[in-house]
Design a protein around this motif. Sequence first.
Motif, PDB file in Angstrom:
ATOM      1  N   ASP A 186      23.182  75.594  33.678  1.00 30.91           N
ATOM      2  CA  ASP A 186      24.152  74.706  34.309  1.00 30.91           C
ATOM      3  C   ASP A 186      23.479  73.545  35.028  1.00 30.91           C
ATOM      4  O   ASP A 186      24.047  72.463  35.117  1.00 30.91           O
ATOM      5  N   GLN A 187      22.315  73.774  35.586  1.00 36.26           N
ATOM      6  CA  GLN A 187      21.551  72.716  36.231  1.00 36.26           C
ATOM      7  C   GLN A 187      20.167  72.650  35.604  1.00 36.26           C
ATOM      8  O   GLN A 187      19.439  73.654  35.573  1.00 36.26           O
ATOM      9  N   LEU A 209      23.816  68.170  35.256  1.00 38.66           N
ATOM     10  CA  LEU A 209      24.759  69.151  35.788  1.00 38.66           C
ATOM     11  C   LEU A 209      25.845  69.433  34.767  1.00 38.66           C
ATOM     12  O   LEU A 209      26.371  68.507  34.138  1.00 38.66           O
ATOM     13  N   SER A 237      29.377  72.811  37.418  1.00 39.92           N
ATOM     14  CA  SER A 237      28.516  72.515  38.569  1.00 39.92           C
ATOM     15  C   SER A 237      29.015  71.270  39.292  1.00 39.92           C
ATOM     16  O   SER A 237      29.035  71.223  40.534  1.00 39.92           O
ATOM     17  N   PHE A 289      24.530  78.543  40.341  1.00 36.72           N
ATOM     18  CA  PHE A 289      24.659  78.623  38.890  1.00 36.72           C
ATOM     19  C   PHE A 289      23.266  78.712  38.250  1.00 36.72           C
ATOM     20  O   PHE A 289      22.241  78.580  38.920  1.00 36.72           O
ATOM     21  N   THR A 310      19.943  77.846  36.716  1.00 38.03           N
ATOM     22  CA  THR A 310      19.139  76.648  36.949  1.00 38.03           C
ATOM     23  C   THR A 310      17.763  76.791  36.321  1.00 38.03           C
ATOM     24  O   THR A 310      17.168  77.875  36.346  1.00 38.03           O
TER      25      THR A 310
END
Length: 323
Positions: free
Chosen positions: A114-115, A158, A162, A185, A187
């Motif tokens: 997500d990141q 992102l 997110s 989230f 990462t």
Amino acid sequence: MLISIVVPCFNEEEIIGRFHEHVTKELGDLGHPIEMLYVDDGSKDRTLAILQEIARSDPRTRYVSFSRNFGKEAAMLAGLRSASGDTVVIMDADLQHPPELVRRMVALHEQGFDQVIARRTRKGDRVTRTLTARAYYRLINRLVDVELVDGVGDFRMLSRRSVDAVLELTEYNRFSKGLFAWVGFTTVTFEYENAVREEGRSKWSFSKLLNYGLDGLLSFNDKPLRAALYLGIVLLTIAMAYSTWIVGVTLVNGVETPGYVTLLVALTALAGVQMMMIGVVGEYVGRIYYEVKRRPHFLVQETNIDGAPGGASQPQNRELVHR
């Protein structure tokens, strides 16, 4: 997958055109459509005029222009609110964030992250700046409620969830590094070598960096307030022990002339500690003061985005913009 590239800008007339050309050329064959979203943070030069020209020639380009300079945090917030992409990449306009790294971000995002965060190395930085940064991050990570990594900035991709999570955090005093870490989230982080700014000068003076560092220290914990309480307890304990010792010496040896220097030093030191603690409390009270006002984070003077937050082109927002 639509990718929104959010670019905060402040007095970037010397490089913004080259930046747009470089990014669109680099990502032209990415395999995903892109949206270039520029946020003009109240620039005093021709940045807005150049963005208008770019938008006329490139239909993928959107821009938001503030009524004055509200700061990079507000610019990033405006970009996230206006971005319509399935993923959002935040980049600086000075080409110190290499556009070619977006390909790597996309590949990692497609693996389920997500990141996706680009962490720059300290190679090429002054020794004093490197040591200061390392000391700062060691200190702050002992205090704050989230983990902040040295070299990690705003350059990241992102996912939509997110972005939505960050937008739910509506506080006025924003510290995005901490906000991104707080939402969590999945990462992943990768490193890249620091690039030299091609044109113009950095907008980050020492005083701005110092204030930014204090924002990070105070935005995600109340430990300085707890430290003030502990310090008060320690000083009270020392004072009581010293008083007991003075009484004991007096009972044994009789009354002696008190030490003027000792008294003066003690009073000066305690006054300094009290002023420092009042300052810490004042910082938190000041943040509460700004939060309860509920002022908007920014006001938009001009935009070519339909339905942009605070946009002057939207009739329902004109009262807010001109108030």
